[in-house]
Scaffold this motif. Structure first.
Motif, short mmCIF file in Angstrom:
data_model
loop_
_atom_site.label_atom_id
_atom_site.label_comp_id
_atom_site.label_asym_id
_atom_site.label_seq_id
_atom_site.Cartn_x
_atom_site.Cartn_y
_atom_site.Cartn_z
N ASP A 1 13.41 -7.20 0.01
CA ASP A 1 14.58 -6.40 -0.35
C ASP A 1 14.47 -4.99 0.24
OD1 ASP A 1 12.85 -4.95 -1.96
OD2 ASP A 1 13.60 -5.78 -3.85
N HIS A 2 15.42 -4.13 -0.15
CA HIS A 2 15.51 -2.79 0.42
C HIS A 2 14.26 -1.96 0.17
CE1 HIS A 2 16.81 1.45 0.62
NE2 HIS A 2 17.65 1.02 1.54
N VAL A 3 13.67 -2.09 -1.02
CA VAL A 3 12.48 -1.31 -1.35
C VAL A 3 11.32 -1.66 -0.42
CG1 VAL A 3 10.72 -0.89 -3.13
CG2 VAL A 3 13.13 -1.03 -3.78
N MET A 4 11.11 -2.94 -0.20
CA MET A 4 10.00 -3.39 0.65
C MET A 4 10.23 -2.99 2.10
SD MET A 4 10.03 -7.13 -1.04
CE MET A 4 10.18 -7.28 -2.83
N MET A 5 11.46 -3.14 2.60
CA MET A 5 11.78 -2.73 3.96
C MET A 5 11.52 -1.24 4.15
SD MET A 5 15.18 -4.80 5.17
CE MET A 5 16.20 -4.26 3.80
N THR A 6 11.99 -0.45 3.19
CA THR A 6 11.82 1.00 3.28
C THR A 6 10.35 1.37 3.31
OG1 THR A 6 13.90 1.36 2.08
CG2 THR A 6 12.34 3.20 2.16
N TRP B 1 3.69 -5.49 -9.87
CA TRP B 1 4.95 -5.83 -9.21
C TRP B 1 4.72 -6.15 -7.73
CZ3 TRP B 1 7.95 -3.77 -5.21
CH2 TRP B 1 9.26 -4.25 -5.13
N CYS B 2 3.90 -5.34 -7.05
CA CYS B 2 3.63 -5.57 -5.63
C CYS B 2 2.93 -6.90 -5.40
CB CYS B 2 2.78 -4.43 -5.07
SG CYS B 2 3.70 -2.92 -4.73
N PHE B 3 1.96 -7.23 -6.26
CA PHE B 3 1.22 -8.46 -6.06
C PHE B 3 2.00 -9.69 -6.50
CE2 PHE B 3 -2.16 -5.69 -5.05
CZ PHE B 3 -3.14 -6.44 -4.40
N LEU C 1 12.83 3.20 -8.29
CA LEU C 1 13.66 2.20 -7.62
C LEU C 1 13.44 0.78 -8.14
CD1 LEU C 1 13.12 3.42 -3.93
CD2 LEU C 1 14.92 4.12 -5.52
N ILE C 2 12.42 0.61 -8.97
CA ILE C 2 12.02 -0.73 -9.39
C ILE C 2 12.24 -0.90 -10.88
CG2 ILE C 2 10.12 -2.39 -9.51
CD1 ILE C 2 8.93 -0.86 -7.07
N VAL D 1 0.84 -1.20 0.00
CA VAL D 1 0.00 0.00 0.00
C VAL D 1 0.87 1.25 0.00
CG1 VAL D 1 -1.61 1.36 1.40
CG2 VAL D 1 -2.01 -1.09 1.06
N GLN D 2 1.93 1.24 0.80
CA GLN D 2 2.84 2.38 0.86
C GLN D 2 3.48 2.63 -0.51
OE1 GLN D 2 3.58 4.60 3.10
NE2 GLN D 2 5.53 5.46 2.43
N ILE D 3 3.93 1.56 -1.15
CA ILE D 3 4.58 1.69 -2.45
C ILE D 3 3.62 2.26 -3.50
CG2 ILE D 3 5.55 0.36 -4.38
CD1 ILE D 3 6.75 -1.54 -2.21
N CYS D 4 2.41 1.71 -3.56
CA CYS D 4 1.47 2.13 -4.60
C CYS D 4 0.78 3.44 -4.29
CB CYS D 4 0.44 1.02 -4.84
SG CYS D 4 1.13 -0.42 -5.67
N SER D 5 0.85 3.88 -3.03
CA SER D 5 0.29 5.18 -2.66
C SER D 5 1.30 6.30 -2.84
CB SER D 5 -0.20 5.15 -1.20
OG SER D 5 -1.25 4.22 -1.03
#
Length: 281
Positions: A208-213, A195-197, A182-183, A170-174
């Motif tokens: 990875d780093h993107v998801m942690m962030t 990509w998220c799903f 970054l992707i 949700v954070q990534i897509c919002s």
């Protein structure tokens, strides 16, 4: 017939694959045991520098090690606090994520996992109330025991990991403008949601780093990741400057465990306590 040998909190098969008997190690181990635990080659030892830490807690390596280590370490510290500010803050934060998820219009397991996460926070509150008039030592022991018990089974933790993965998505897509650069590999027929799903929300997918962030920014929980085999520690998220529960993990190249910084000095502890009591000053 495969041969097994005992290795700390679990067993290892002859190929060296670790099979844990505990999802989260019930006992922390001296940080000096990291070398033996991970069988660090002698020529690599010089690159391992964890002097700022006193102990570590191994967790099972099943693809959820980041989320398990992160939320266990976070809640462990919340349980140690006498106040309830952090629980209230986190509830307000996940409510905002709930609204963001609704705005995205996704069909997902968010509502169900959101309820499971709120129930976990309610448990944390109950555990903190227990033994309020008892000795601090016995109270802390009870709280940690209940937390370890909760994290000992997939029956109780699976929905929590589903929730944390969805929070990251949700954070990534919002915040597309922040994360799309970054992707790699995004295109017209494979967008950020796709990509998220495929990479973020499925269980047991590596983090990875993107998801942690994304996760720690969404929950506003400071996170530092130390690398076992050298390199600078990564401050994934440092927060807004207000003292807050923070998490420190050890990354081995394909796995995350919990590590514990040395206890702050008495002067530093007093200053942090004062800042927690007067956060607006």
């Amino acid at each position: 017939m495969e041969k097994f040998t005992i290795w700390l909190i679990g067993i290892v098969d002859r190929e060296g694959r670790q099979i844990y008997s505990e999802h989260v190690g019930r006992q922390t181990l001296p940080i000096t045991e990291v070398i033996n635990h991970y069988r660090v080659p002698k020529d690599m030892i010089i690159r391992v520098n964890l002097d700022a830490y006193s102990r570590f807690r191994p967790v099972i390596g099943d693809g959820e090690c980041f989320y398990r280590s992160f939320i266990f370490s976070y809640l462990e510290q919340v349980l140690d606090r006498q106040d309830r500010h952090e629980e209230h803050r986190l509830l307000d934060t996940v409510k905002r994520v709930y609204t963001q998820h609704a705005n995205l219009g996704w069909t997902s397991k968010f509502s169900r996992s959101y309820r499971a996460f709120k129930k976990l926070l309610q448990k944390v509150r109950r555990w903190k109330r227990h033994g309020r008039w008892s000795s601090i030592a016995s109270t802390n022991s009870y709280r940690k025991e209940k937390l370890l018990e909760f994290f000992s089974s997939y029956d109780t933790t699976e929905e929590i990991f589903v929730f944390l993965r969805l929070v990251a998505a949700v954070q990534i897509c919002s915040h597309k403008d922040d994360y799309e650069p970054l992707i790699h590999g995004l295109r017209k027929n494979y967008n950020l949601k796709d990509w998220c799903f495929r990479r973020v929300t499925p269980s047991r997918k590596f983090t990875d780093h993107v998801m942690m962030t994304a996760l720690v920014r969404a929950l506003e929980v400071p996170l530092k990741v130390e690398r076992l085999y050298g390199g600078c520690a990564q401050d994934i998220y440092t927060g807004s400057g207000v003292p807050r529960v923070s998490v420190t993990l050890l990354y081995t190249g394909n796995h995350y465990d919990i590590i514990y910084p040395h206890a702050p000095s008495a002067e530093s502890s007093s200053r942090q306590a004062s800042q927690r009591e007067h956060p607006a000053d």
